[in-house]
Design an enzyme around this catalytic site. Sequence first.
Site, PDB file in Angstrom:
ATOM      1  N   LYS A 119       0.841  -1.208   0.000  1.00  0.00           N
ATOM      2  CA  LYS A 119       0.000   0.000   0.000  1.00  0.00           C
ATOM      3  C   LYS A 119       0.875   1.256   0.000  1.00  0.00           C
ATOM      4  CE  LYS A 119      -3.732  -2.522   2.241  1.00  0.00           C
ATOM      5  NZ  LYS A 119      -4.379  -2.934   3.501  1.00  0.00           N
TER       6      LYS A 119
ATOM      7  N   GLN B  78      -4.197  -1.647   9.680  1.00  0.00           N
ATOM      8  CA  GLN B  78      -4.143  -2.968   9.060  1.00  0.00           C
ATOM      9  C   GLN B  78      -4.726  -4.024  10.007  1.00  0.00           C
ATOM     10  OE1 GLN B  78      -3.065  -3.662   5.847  1.00  0.00           O
ATOM     11  NE2 GLN B  78      -3.876  -5.723   6.263  1.00  0.00           N
TER      12      GLN B  78
ATOM     13  N   ASP C 108     -10.978   2.914   4.339  1.00  0.00           N
ATOM     14  CA  ASP C 108     -11.399   1.519   4.155  1.00  0.00           C
ATOM     15  C   ASP C 108     -12.931   1.429   4.051  1.00  0.00           C
ATOM     16  OD1 ASP C 108      -9.363  -0.338   3.890  1.00  0.00           O
ATOM     17  OD2 ASP C 108      -8.990  -0.491   6.047  1.00  0.00           O
TER      18      ASP C 108
END
Length: 297
Positions: A52, A96, A119
């Site tokens: 990422k 994460q 997200d």
Amino acid sequence: MTEILDGNAVAQSVRDDLATAIDQLADEGVQPSLATVLMSDDPASETYVSMKQDDCAEVGIEAIDIEIDPEADADELYDTIDDLNADGNVNGILVQMPVPDHVDDRAVLRAIDPEKDVDGFHPENVGRLVAGDARYKPCTPHGIQKLIESAGVDTEGKDAVVVGRSDIVGKPMANLLVQKAPGGNATTTVCHSRTEDLAAKTGEADIVIAAAGVPEMIDGEMLKEGATVIDVGINRVDADTENGSELVGDVDFESAKEVAGAITPVPGGVGPMTRAMLLYNTVKAASRQHGIDVDLP
Ligand code: NAD
């Protein structure tokens, strides 16, 4: 001829289009930024975060890399999130998952400012998605929508089956497919581990989205001729390869491609799209937070 949907190529075109929006922000003196927070020493999580970070660097998004000792107190993570929420130079925050067992993952999702929740997992953003007013669509389902669109498949009026009901893939995917909006308007069935006759459901579907995490569980005999088949699964299985394993999806690609009209490979299908849509959400976050209109793909 079965069309193999090339996620790498579609993801590249999303990134190319995002460059325009990033230029528009730069004209106003804004560089989008994404903070990744890793509280884990799991090698897979470390790899995901570093990919990422690399993706951000490639398109000109600033990547802020924060690592927290997995043994640390949960408050250290909450304090970090509070600081990032308050930092005007941070547009997107991604923690994460999974976090260690002593940290409440739902509380973590609630702690992130919904405006920075790239997200799309904060309950407020989940609610907005369901209500048809999404702020940030979760990256995997959004990427799948783009892939289906790229195949020239119109979802309107089609029978879609989503296999899997997780909060990050199955449920948001089904929610996007039923919305009265482009990429939606599908008659959508959600199947899961308690579904009694999965083959009967998938065998009727024009669009099958497999997100169960069970290696090659859907084969050609379970599909309708000409179906669009999207394989979300990433499963490492033993194989006669150099390192003794290989990645396979939830779909048995060889038999499914004989029946499908279009199908995604694993790897190289959904995965690259998930990564591209995180960049998309980060650029969108910067645009929203600075009140600058940009052209998003
Ligand atoms: P999950 O384990 O949270 O959910 C799996 C779902 O599948 C559950 O809802 C369960 O009810 C259902 N399921 C399990 N066994 C089943 C069966 N035999 N029949 C029908 N349904 C069954 O998983 P997830 O996080 O949604 O991920 C699913 C898969 O997709 C995993 O392989 C994961 O690695 C992969 N994934 C890929 C991407 C990507 O970008 N390509 C992103 C997220 C997840």
